[in-house]
Motif scaffolding. Structure first.
Motif, short mmCIF file in Angstrom:
data_model
loop_
_atom_site.label_atom_id
_atom_site.label_comp_id
_atom_site.label_asym_id
_atom_site.label_seq_id
_atom_site.Cartn_x
_atom_site.Cartn_y
_atom_site.Cartn_z
N VAL A 55 2.96 13.50 -6.77
CA VAL A 55 1.94 12.94 -7.72
C VAL A 55 2.08 11.27 -7.82
N SER A 56 3.24 11.14 -8.11
CA SER A 56 3.74 9.72 -8.17
C SER A 56 3.53 8.89 -6.93
N LEU A 57 4.07 9.60 -5.84
CA LEU A 57 3.79 8.85 -4.54
C LEU A 57 2.49 8.66 -4.12
N ASN A 58 1.58 9.85 -4.57
CA ASN A 58 0.12 9.63 -4.32
C ASN A 58 -0.40 8.54 -4.89
N LEU A 59 0.12 8.09 -6.24
CA LEU A 59 -0.55 6.98 -6.75
C LEU A 59 -0.15 5.68 -5.79
N THR A 60 1.00 5.69 -5.16
CA THR A 60 1.19 4.39 -4.37
C THR A 60 0.11 4.47 -2.98
N VAL A 61 0.34 5.74 -2.37
CA VAL A 61 -0.23 5.90 -1.11
C VAL A 61 -1.51 6.21 -1.31
N GLY A 62 -2.30 7.12 -2.07
CA GLY A 62 -3.66 7.30 -2.19
C GLY A 62 -4.48 6.42 -3.03
N ILE A 63 -3.89 5.83 -4.05
CA ILE A 63 -4.70 5.31 -5.02
C ILE A 63 -4.59 3.59 -4.55
N LEU A 64 -3.20 3.33 -4.38
CA LEU A 64 -3.01 1.79 -4.01
C LEU A 64 -3.15 1.47 -2.71
N GLY A 65 -3.11 2.73 -2.05
CA GLY A 65 -3.20 2.47 -0.47
C GLY A 65 -2.18 1.76 0.43
N GLU A 66 -0.92 1.76 -0.27
CA GLU A 66 0.14 1.22 0.31
C GLU A 66 1.06 2.35 0.61
N LEU A 67 1.68 2.31 2.09
CA LEU A 67 2.52 3.28 2.58
C LEU A 67 3.99 3.12 2.04
N SER A 68 4.51 3.85 1.33
CA SER A 68 5.73 3.75 0.71
C SER A 68 6.73 4.76 1.31
N LEU A 69 7.95 4.26 1.83
CA LEU A 69 8.51 5.40 2.66
C LEU A 69 10.22 5.15 1.84
N GLY A 70 10.02 4.64 0.70
CA GLY A 70 11.52 4.30 -0.07
C GLY A 70 11.32 5.14 -1.43
N HIS A 71 10.58 6.07 -1.74
CA HIS A 71 10.35 6.75 -2.86
C HIS A 71 11.47 7.36 -3.62
#
Lengths: 357, 413
Positions: A55-71
């Motif tokens: 859910v928290s990664l979805n905030l970065t990837v889905g809502i903010l639209g930035e791909l984070s690979l260091g979660h």
């Protein structure tokens, strides 16, 4: 008309909370009736942890639209700080009901600070570059944690980056963090109930954020950064905000993780980039930007390899096939089209129209 | 957005591919465990053996022994060795009539050397009905599982979990030496035999085993009048190039290089030391066992390497020889000390269970209580030492043996 559309999102949010609570109640009933295998029982807390991560990664990837690979790196920070706190305070704060929430808060705060520090330089980047830098960052956190030696004796804390011998402690000293061997002896405070409460808190934070003014600003940045800037949205502020909240929630998951097992070490397996990609898989398969979907994907993908244990060596094979099938079902245009034409809603609608005629 | 999706797709593919390959490698190796696991009742379990007489043993019921270790992933060799070594012991015991007439049912679960998965594997074995745990193989997962087994009061005997914390609870025992013990023993051996006064150490700081030995070695070295001239660390992420560490050891004027590491890295170190013309005495612990079977390694380089190990595959005694030939016949390849530890672990469980008079209908907790006392009363002549005894804190007491590699074979010193 307007009030109807608002109640729709609210209703959707409550369905999500409802699913989590219903799952919790069913599991509790099954546990009370002694119908749960110890394998499943042991998986309940990890499930909560991974749901929070997704859910928290979805905030970065889905809502903010930035791909984070260091979660997983943020999870690592949360795990180690909260674990360290619990270890130090175990004698003074004997009640785990008081100690553990504080530990979770400390884990979240530490991860948030880390998220902020990383976010300031990193969020200037876009797309692939951001993905690469966050990937590197996750690895850096892991490797830094692996060289920290921390001990405590009568005269206070001792810190070294070489070995436990270099701590120079007197006889009363105990080693708290032992480099690559991590922390052992964290009290086992994580329970399913606390896990579910944390999942609900995470959901409330993320869902409310999405549907708030802030969330709309963040999504505007995702959809068109220049347009968002032109109407006066502070891009840096909202990006950092979303990224930091996402990191803090990962810290919460880390705290739950470290208090679920008595030994904690930062390895490739638990906090490495493979794990970060695993979380991304949960998000992508559940639907980018779709919180409820990522919860379901997480539960399915976490349970699957463990419940297939009886199939021994075939389990990883089946797991891989399920991953590919889910990916196709969720993202292949042909199948999406097929699903639209044959969805339940569509069929019911057709039947209703026929009847009306 | 589209780019992100494609990136995500690539990620999924990568993950599923790794999942696939690790699944395949585990496939053949778990086959042995499967045969035992699949067997529903005692009589069928015996299908692996060949004597008709052994079915009679089933009259005493069964006792379920579970094993946990990495049989896929980077540390798979250790888990597979333990799985196979224990399987040989189980088959032997079942063929000879079992423990107190009870046949052993043995199941081994994969933990991929990960703490979370190890606990899952433990829970899964509990569902299967495990009464005694023989595991886990690697130290960190072992600490995590030990906390669970202490909670359930289940008897645990780890063949190779060498970190101090593995057996901190009183339900847990181990077969191998603890890391500090090996470090101290190495320093004493070097000191007493006057092998060197200036010693350099190359160790793996990311490994519990390696750094545990190093720390104790450094402490004990001071008492033995040994000067540690260089202590060079590497980590699991950077274990291919050792020229920097070797150069520092060489410059420090060390007479002996102590390698408390596993054999795969040691083989690289020996090769690189040779190519840079650094000719010195190398000394290792039980992790170096297996050095001679490394692929593409010129065993001539290992000449003169000394190691402290409880087990050497070409020892002359009958027990070792029969074990090694059985292992080679069934699984191929020479068994290492992990396999030997596991073999001894099963026999230790047998001896303790017989001493305590365990029956198959006892509860897990009762078995544990009885086994805890019995473990301190038994004496075992096993592959990894003769006259092994245990103290209540779970440590074994046995003599470390030093061997030297001469003419491509381990020779006792």
């Amino acid at each position: 008309m307007k009030s109807r559309s608002i109640s729709k999102t609210t209703r959707s949010n409550f369905i999500t909370y409802g699913i989590v609570i219903a799952a919790y109640l069913i599991m509790q009933a099954l546990i009370a009736a002694d119908q749960v295998s110890s394998l499943l029982n042991g998986l309940l807390v990890p499930l909560c942890i991974y749901v929070i991560m997704a859910v928290s990664l979805n905030l970065t990837v889905g809502i903010l639209g930035e791909l984070s690979l260091g979660h997983a790196g943020f999870m690592c920070v949360g795990a180690f700080t909260s674990s360290l706190f619990s270890l130090c305070m175990e004698e003074t704060l004997t009640s785990s009901m008081i100690r553990f929430p504080i530990a979770i808060l400390i884990g979240a705060a530490a991860a948030a600070v880390m998220g902020l520090i990383v976010g300031i330089p990193v969020l200037r980047l876009k797309g692939d570059y951001l993905a690469i830098v966050t990937l590197a960052f996750g690895e850096i956190i892991k490797n830094v944690v692996n060289v920290i030696y921390l001990g405590r004796d009568a005269s206070g804390f001792h810190f070294s980056m070489e070995s436990t011998l270099a701590l120079n402690m007197d006889e009363t000293g105990t080693v708290l963090i032992k480099g690559a061997q991590g922390i052992t002896g964290t009290p086992k405070d994580s329970t399913f109930t606390i896990g579910v409460v944390m999942v609900l808190i995470t959901l409330i934070i993320v869902l409310n954020l999405i549907h708030s003014r802030t969330g709309r600003a963040v999504m505007a940045i995702r959809d068109n950064r220049i347009a968002a800037e032109s109407i006066g949205i502070n891009v840096t502020k909202y990006k950092l905000l979303a990224f930091t909240i996402s990191a803090a929630l990962a810290g919460v998951a880390g705290a739950l993780y470290s208090h679920n097992l008595s030994s904690l070490a930062a390895t490739q397996k638990n906090f490495g980039y493979n794990q970060s990609i695993m979380f991304l898989v949960y998000v992508v398969l559940g639907g980018i930007g779709n919180i409820r979907g990522s919860i379901i994907a997480t539960v399915v993908l976490t349970l699957l390899p463990e419940l297939l244990r009886s199939m021994d060596s075939y389990r990883m094979l089946i797991y891989a096939i399920v991953l590919i099938v889910m990916m196709l079902v969720n993202w292949s245009p042909a199948i999406i089209d097929f699903r639209k034409r044959h969805s339940l809603k569509n069929l019911l609608g057709k039947a209703a129209r026929k009847e009306a005629r | 957005m589209k780019r992100m999706i494609s990136l995500g797709m690539a990620a999924v593919l990568a993950v599923s591919m790794t999942a696939c390959s690790s699944g395949n490698s585990a496939e053949e190796t778990t086959a042995a465990a499967e045969t035992t696991a699949a067997a529903g009742d005692a009589a069928e379990t015996e299908a692996a053996g060949d004597d008709a007489a052994e079915t009679e043993a089933a009259a005493g019921g069964t006792i379920k022994i579970g094993g946990i270790g990495p049989i896929s992933g980077g540390t798979a060799i250790y888990g597979q060795a333990v799985m196979n070594g224990a399987q040989i012991a189980v088959d032997e015991i079942n063929a000879a009539g079992g423990i107190n007439g009870m046949t052993i049912e043995y199941q081994f679960e994969d933990d991929e050397n990960d703490t979370t998965i190890a606990v899952n594997a433990y829970n899964s074995l509990k569902d299967w009905g495990m009464q005694i745990l023989m595991g886990t193989v690697t130290s960190l997962p072992c600490v995590a599982v030990a906390a669970e087994s202490a909670n359930d009061n289940m008897f645990q005997l780890t063949p190779s979990g060498s970190a101090v914390e593995c057996i901190q609870n009183d339900n847990a025992f181990r077969v191998c030496f603890s890391d500090p013990n090996q470090g101290a023993a190495s320093a004493q051996y070097i000191g007493e035999h006057g092998l060197a006064t200036k010693v350099a150490v190359i160790y793996d700081s990311s490994d519990v085993y390696s750094s545990g030995i190093y720390e104790k070695f450094a402490q004990e070295a001071a008492n033995q009048g040994i000067e540690v001239t260089a202590a060079e660390a590497f980590t699991a992420d950077s274990k291919t190039d050792f020229t920097v560490q070797l150069q520092k050891c060489k410059d420090s004027g060390a007479e002996l290089v102590f390698l408390p590491i596993y054999y795969s890295e040691a083989a690289l170190i020996l090769t690189q030391a040779d190519s840079m013309g650094f000719d010195t005495q190398f000394f290792g612990c039980d992790g170096l066992d297996g050095l001679l079977s490394v692929e593409n390694f010129d065993t001539a380089l290992a000449e003169g390497v000394m190691l402290l190990t409880p087990f050497a595959a070409d020892a002359e005694d009958e027990l070792t020889q029969s074990f090694v030939s059985k292992y080679e016949e069934t699984y191929g390849g020479t068994p290492n000390q992990f396999a030997a530890d596991a073999y001894d672990a099963i026999y230790a469980i047998k001896a303790a269970a017989e001493q305590a008079g365990i029956t198959s209908d006892m509860s897990v907790s009762d078995i544990c209580e009885a086994m805890k006392t019995a473990m301190t009363e038994i004496t075992i002549d096993g592959l990894t030492g003769t006259g092994m005894t245990w103290t209540a804190d779970g440590e074994p007491s046995k003599e470390p043996k030093a061997v030297m590699i001469e003419n491509g074979a381990y020779t006792a010193m």
